[in-house]
Write an enzyme that holds these catalytic residues in place. Structure first.
Site, mmCIF file in Angstrom:
data_model
loop_
_atom_site.group_PDB
_atom_site.id
_atom_site.type_symbol
_atom_site.label_atom_id
_atom_site.label_comp_id
_atom_site.label_asym_id
_atom_site.label_seq_id
_atom_site.Cartn_x
_atom_site.Cartn_y
_atom_site.Cartn_z
ATOM 1 C CG ASP A 134 -0.450 -0.846 2.402
ATOM 2 O OD1 ASP A 134 0.745 -0.807 2.736
ATOM 3 O OD2 ASP A 134 -1.093 -1.340 3.059
ATOM 4 C CD GLU A 172 -4.798 3.337 6.533
ATOM 5 O OE1 GLU A 172 -5.818 3.425 7.302
ATOM 6 O OE2 GLU A 172 -3.743 2.906 6.795
#
EC number: 3.5.1.47
Length: 377
Positions: free
Chosen positions: A69, A128
Site C-alpha cells: 500500500d 486507508e
C-alpha cells in the site's frame, strides 16, 4: 544492494505521506527509483496514482504478485524523528512507508538475482480509504497482468523484530464505515418543548447501538460496533437541530455484517419515531475479510519453521483489523502476514516509530520464499 539504502528510502517516503488517490509525490518518488534499476527484465505501468511492475523470470510457470500500500493518514505526527512528515496534518502512521521500502527491496533483489517465475509488484493507492484494491483489480492494467497468487505483509508493533505471525483462513475482519445523520428542530434552550433536541437523540442512539453486539450477535461469533465521533450543537443555550454519528462496523462473517446493519437500521427508525426527526444512514467504505488460502499459508508456515533459523513464526489469532488486500485474496490465492517492528505505540498512533531493522528481515525472508516457491511445481 544495501539494506541501508531501503532504510533511507523508507525515511524519504515517511516525509511525504499523502491521502488515498492523491499519492502524487509518492508515485513520482517510486518511479524515479524504478528508472534507476536495470530495465532488461522489467515492465512498468501506472494506474491512477499506483504502479504495476512486472519482472520476467527465467522459466515462468506462474505469475507471483507482491502488493504494497502507499497512502498516509490524516494524523499530526508526534514522533522524535528528524525526518518527520513534511506534509502538515498527514503521517505514515500505519507503516506504508516501510511496506513500500520492502517492496522496492524485493524488486531490486530480483533484478540482481534470477528467479524462475515471473513476478508482479503492485504499488496500490488508497488502502486507508476510499479503497484502491478493488478498482485496481478492475483495471485493464491489472487484467493484462493478472497473477496466479498474491502476497503481502503488514507491520505489527506488538511483535519483536525477527518475528512474524499469520494463520490459515480468516486473518482480518470484514469492515464497514458508518455515518448517521439526524435532523430535528432547533430552538432556544429555555423552550425545549418547542424543539426536537438532536443532542439527546444522538446520545440515545449511541447507547442503543451498543446493545447490538451484546443482544443480537451469537456470543461465539465476533463483531464490533464503535462510534468514534458524535457531533452536535453550536452553543450552550441553543437546542441542536442536527446530530452526526461516525463509526465503524467489524465482523468476521458476512452474515453478522448483514445482521448488524439490519439492526442499526431498525434502531435508527425507532429514533426517528421516538424523537420526531429524520435520519439517513451511509455505510461509506467497506472492506471484505482477509482470508489466507489454507494450503499456501500452511506450506509457507512449514517452510519458515524448517528453513528460516533467523525468523520466529507465531500462529496468531484473527484480528478486527480491516485491509482491502482482502479483495485480492477473495479472487486470487495467497496470504498476508504480520511483520514484527516492536514499538510501544500502535498502528495509527501519532508517536509510532517502527524498528527499521525489520525492513532487512522482510526483504531477506520474502526473497527466499519467492525463490523457493518458484521452484515448486
Amino acid at each position: 544492494m544495501t539494506t541501508s539504502l531501503f532504510t533511507q528510502i523508507r525515511r524519504d517516503l515517511h516525509q511525504i505521506p499523502e491521502p488515498g488517490f492523491a499519492e502524487v509525490k509518492t508515485q513520482q518518488y517510486l518511479l524515479d527509483y524504478l528508472k534507476k534499476l536495470p530495465q532488461e527484465r522489467i515492465e512498468i505501468k501506472t494506474w491512477r496514482t499506483g504502479i504495476l511492475v512486472k519482472l520476467a523470470g527465467t522459466k515462468p510457470k506462474r505469475l507471483i504478485a507482491w502488493r504494497t500500500d502507499m497512502d498516509g493518514l490524516p494524523i499530526v505526527e508526534e514522533t522524535s524523528y528528524p525526518f518527520r512528515s513534511l506534509h502538515e496534518g498527514y503521517m505514515h502512521a500505519c507503516g506504508h512507508d516501510m511496506h513500500m521500502a520492502i517492496a522496492l527491496g524485493l524488486l531490486t533483489h530480483f533484478t540482481e538475482h534470477s528467479i524462475a517465475d515471473d513476478l508482479l509488484f503492485l504499488f496500490q493507492p488508497a488502502e486507508e480509504g476510499p479503497g484502491g484494491a478493488w478498482p485496481m483489480m478492475e483495471s485493464e492494467e491489472f487484467a493484462e497482468w493478472r497473477p496466479d497468487c498474491i502476497f503481502a505483509l503488514h507491520i505489527a508493533p506488538e511483535y519483536p523484530v525477527g518475528q512474524i505471525a499469520t494463520k490459515p483462513g480468516i486473518l482480518f475482519a470484514n469492515t464497514s464505515e458508518l455515518y448517521i445523520d439526524l435532523v430535528g428542530k432547533g430552538g432556544h434552550a429555555a423552550f425545549p418543548h418547542k424543539a426536537n433536541d438532536m443532542v439527546v437523540a444522538g446520545s440515545h442512539l449511541v447507547t442503543q447501538l451498543q446493545s447490538i453486539i451484546s443482544r443480537n450477535i451469537d456470543p461465539l461469533d465476533s463483531a464490533v460496533v464503535t462510534i468514534g465521533k458524535l457531533e452536535s450543537g453550536t452553543k450552550q443555550n441553543i437546542i441542536a437541530e442536527k446530530s452526526r454519528l461516525e463509526g465503524t462496523i467489524r465482523t468476521f462473517s458476512m452474515e453478522s455484517m448483514a445482521l448488524v446493519k439490519s439492526r442499526i437500521e431498525s434502531l435508527v427508525k425507532g429514533v426517528e419515531i421516538g424523537f420526531d426527526c429524520q435520519a439517513t444512514i451511509d455505510y461509506g467504505v467497506g472492506y471484505c475479510q482477509v482470508y489466507n488460502e489454507e494450503q499456501l499459508t500452511t506450506d509457507f508456515m512449514q517452510w519458515v519453521q524448517e528453513q528460516c533459523d533467523d525468523v520466529t513464526l507465531i500462529t496468531c489469532k484473527e484480528a478486527m483489523t480491516g485491509e482491502d488486500f482482502g479483495y485480492f485474496l477473495k479472487e486470487i490465492p495467497g496470504f498476508l502476514f504480520w511483520l514484527g517492528v516492536q514499538t510501544p505505540y500502535g498502528l495509527h498512533h501519532s508517536k509510532i516509530e517502527p524498528n527499521e531493522d525489520a525492513i532487512e528481515v522482510a526483504i531477506r525472508l520474502v526473497s527466499r520464499y519467492f525463490t523457493w516457491l518458484s521452484q515448486q511445481e
